[in-house]
Design a protein around this motif. Structure first.
Motif, PDB file in Angstrom:
ATOM      1  N   LYS A 249       0.831  -1.199   0.000  1.00  0.00           N
ATOM      2  CA  LYS A 249       0.000   0.000   0.000  1.00  0.00           C
ATOM      3  C   LYS A 249       0.871   1.257   0.000  1.00  0.00           C
ATOM      4  O   LYS A 249       1.903   1.303   0.646  1.00  0.00           O
ATOM      5  N   LYS A 250       0.411   2.278  -0.700  1.00  0.00           N
ATOM      6  CA  LYS A 250       1.219   3.479  -0.909  1.00  0.00           C
ATOM      7  C   LYS A 250       1.146   4.413   0.296  1.00  0.00           C
ATOM      8  O   LYS A 250       0.066   4.740   0.790  1.00  0.00           O
ATOM      9  N   LEU A 251       2.313   4.864   0.732  1.00  0.00           N
ATOM     10  CA  LEU A 251       2.447   5.698   1.921  1.00  0.00           C
ATOM     11  C   LEU A 251       2.920   7.094   1.542  1.00  0.00           C
ATOM     12  O   LEU A 251       3.772   7.257   0.671  1.00  0.00           O
TER      13      LEU A 251
ATOM     14  N   ASP B  62      -2.726   5.364   0.445  1.00  0.00           N
ATOM     15  CA  ASP B  62      -3.570   4.557   1.328  1.00  0.00           C
ATOM     16  C   ASP B  62      -3.437   4.965   2.789  1.00  0.00           C
ATOM     17  O   ASP B  62      -4.338   4.739   3.595  1.00  0.00           O
ATOM     18  N   ARG B  63      -2.276   5.536   3.120  1.00  0.00           N
ATOM     19  CA  ARG B  63      -2.049   5.991   4.489  1.00  0.00           C
ATOM     20  C   ARG B  63      -1.064   7.153   4.478  1.00  0.00           C
ATOM     21  O   ARG B  63      -0.227   7.259   3.586  1.00  0.00           O
ATOM     22  N   ILE B  64      -1.186   7.995   5.496  1.00  0.00           N
ATOM     23  CA  ILE B  64      -0.315   9.163   5.619  1.00  0.00           C
ATOM     24  C   ILE B  64       0.351   9.121   6.986  1.00  0.00           C
ATOM     25  O   ILE B  64      -0.325   8.972   8.015  1.00  0.00           O
ATOM     26  N   PHE B  65       1.666   9.235   6.987  1.00  0.00           N
ATOM     27  CA  PHE B  65       2.435   9.259   8.227  1.00  0.00           C
ATOM     28  C   PHE B  65       2.899  10.693   8.455  1.00  0.00           C
ATOM     29  O   PHE B  65       3.672  11.256   7.675  1.00  0.00           O
TER      30      PHE B  65
ATOM     31  N   GLN C  58      -8.174   7.760   3.975  1.00  0.00           N
ATOM     32  CA  GLN C  58      -6.919   7.063   4.281  1.00  0.00           C
ATOM     33  C   GLN C  58      -6.766   6.865   5.792  1.00  0.00           C
ATOM     34  O   GLN C  58      -7.497   7.458   6.589  1.00  0.00           O
ATOM     35  N   LYS C  59      -5.788   6.085   6.130  1.00  0.00           N
ATOM     36  CA  LYS C  59      -5.392   5.938   7.523  1.00  0.00           C
ATOM     37  C   LYS C  59      -4.329   6.998   7.824  1.00  0.00           C
ATOM     38  O   LYS C  59      -3.384   7.175   7.045  1.00  0.00           O
TER      39      LYS C  59
ATOM     40  N   CYS D 126       6.478   4.671  -1.504  1.00  0.00           N
ATOM     41  CA  CYS D 126       6.415   5.771  -0.553  1.00  0.00           C
ATOM     42  C   CYS D 126       6.810   7.083  -1.229  1.00  0.00           C
ATOM     43  O   CYS D 126       7.705   7.116  -2.080  1.00  0.00           O
ATOM     44  N   GLU D 127       6.151   8.168  -0.845  1.00  0.00           N
ATOM     45  CA  GLU D 127       6.515   9.507  -1.287  1.00  0.00           C
ATOM     46  C   GLU D 127       6.563  10.424  -0.069  1.00  0.00           C
ATOM     47  O   GLU D 127       6.060  10.075   1.002  1.00  0.00           O
TER      48      GLU D 127
END
Length: 415
Positions: free
Chosen positions: A7-9, A109-112, A134-135, A37-38
């Motif tokens: 999943k893309k982060l 899909d998710r953001i950190f 997103q998460k 990841c980006e």
């Protein structure tokens, strides 16, 4: 491990490589593991508040670090010089990152969120989550709204209410909240009951490998390294050192390595009060710091006497541990608790000049055996409590728990 990173982060952070922060270690690890990841960040500008060499201050530019695409938004140049520019810079980052995620947010899909300063850094992620579901996982290095008042804003009822509403609104919309200090946990849980709050400590943000040999004045060297701002309480540190120096300690030196908004004022204070044996080196590159630490006898950490700073464990503390040197903690709260619990050095009341002077004296006259014991305890704490590999694995497990069959309950037991 690569299978669970399908999943893309997106990493959302005000700071990123070539600026020296632990988010770089995480990004490098995830890139090596094949994570798609980006990064969304600003033009690198820490600590001077101006674009670093090789970068232009454009509204948007795309670069690459560690093989990852890095989307950079512009800054308000000179934001370190005054409060108005700093506030404009925060608003500028919020606006530009939010605009980007309005159009690009559905790609992730998710953001950190790596929060080192104001909680407003998370605004773009929260808005994107509301639109694209997103998460959102945030790692808070700072505690709002306490930080706002600790840095000099007047505490009014209206301001307190508005900030509390904003903080609760942000945290309620984060799926998982990670904190770098255990002292943050109760505060956040009171604001947002039922929230998932997990303690993940930082690790040293410098490479312990020495680059050359850096010399300090001959004698017994106390060294402070890092940002030279008002909250670092260096006026009191200098006053305590001056009182200590009056007692005839001609070979004791206080080295201040770093730059910041208060450097000029501190140099004037030293000249005006004729404080002896104070050595200002100015800013030095991070890769040189291990050599300066090795040349020091004691490393000094100091912060103002404010409730917020009793909860914080600054990144500097972790970097000091890697040097395996005694620590002089001129700060109340969590750092002093750690120094005492693990016998890492000596502490003093940051508001008491006599106490600060006495701490310098205790360490100056400490036996070599006592100093070596402090150093050995620091090395042991780095291995056991602040291991980079261990904590990166923990954060990775928090971001991708279901993909590797790890439940949240298991995470808590592991920690």
């Amino acid at each position: 491990m690569r299978n669970f990173m399908s999943k893309k982060l997106l990493i959302l952070s005000e700071v990123f490589h070539p600026e020296n922060f632990v988010i770089n270690d995480l990004a490098m690890h995830w890139a090596e593991e094949g994570c798609e990841c980006e990064v969304l960040t600003r033009v690198p500008s820490y600590p001077a508040g101006m674009p670093l060499k090789g970068y232009r201050n454009r509204i948007y530019q795309k670069t690459h670090s560690f093989g990852l695409p890095v989307h950079r938004v512009g800054i308000v140049s000179g934001y370190q010089r005054n409060l108005v520019r700093k506030m404009l810079n925060y608003m500028n980052f919020c606006f530009l990152t939010t605009m980007m995620l309005l159009f690009r947010g559905n790609r992730y899909d998710r953001i950190f969120v790596y929060q080192t300063g104001p909680l407003t850094v998370a605004l773009a992620a929260v808005i994107s989550r509301m639109l694209y579901r997103q998460k959102v996982i945030i790692w808070s290095q700072d505690l709002w709204p306490d930080t706002v008042f600790a840095y000099g804003f007047r505490k009014t009822r209206l301001r307190m209410v508005m900030l509390n509403v904003f903080v609760k609104w942000i945290y309620k919309r984060c799926d998982i909240i990670m904190v770098s200090s255990e002292g943050f946990i109760d505060k956040i849980r009171k604001m947002v009951p039922g929230s998932e709050v997990i303690y993940v400590p930082n690790w040293p943000d410098i490479n312990c490998k020495r680059v050359g040999i850096k010399s300090l004045p001959e004698g017994f060297n106390f060294t402070f390294a890092g940002n030279v701002g008002k909250v670092q309480n260096l006026r009191n540190v200098l006053a305590g050192f001056a009182l200590f120096a009056e007692k005839n300690h001609p070979n004791a030196w206080l080295n201040i390595i770093g730059d910041g908004s208060n450097l000029k004022a501190l140099k004037s204070l030293v000249e005006e009060k004729k404080i002896p044996n104070v050595n200002f080196t100015g800013f030095r590159p991070p890769n040189e710091m291990p050599s300066y630490f090795a040349a020091s006898d004691v490393l000094v950490i100091s912060l103002n006497d404010a409730p917020l700073f009793e909860l914080i464990v600054p990144l500097k503390f972790h970097s000091y541990l890697t040097a395996s040197r005694p620590i002089y903690a001129i700060v109340n709260g969590e750092v002093t608790r750690l120094v005492k619990r693990y016998s890492l050095g000596v502490s003093a009341d940051p508001s008491d000049i006599e106490s600060i002077s006495g701490g310098f004296e205790r360490l100056y006259y400490a036996s070599q055996t006592e100093l070596k014991n402090y150093s050995a305890n620091a090395a042991g704490m780095t291995r056991n409590g602040y291991s980079k590999e261990k904590n990166i694995a923990m954060i990775t497990s928090i971001l991708w728990p279901s993909e590797i069959g790890l439940k949240q309950a298991d995470l808590h037991r592991a920690m």
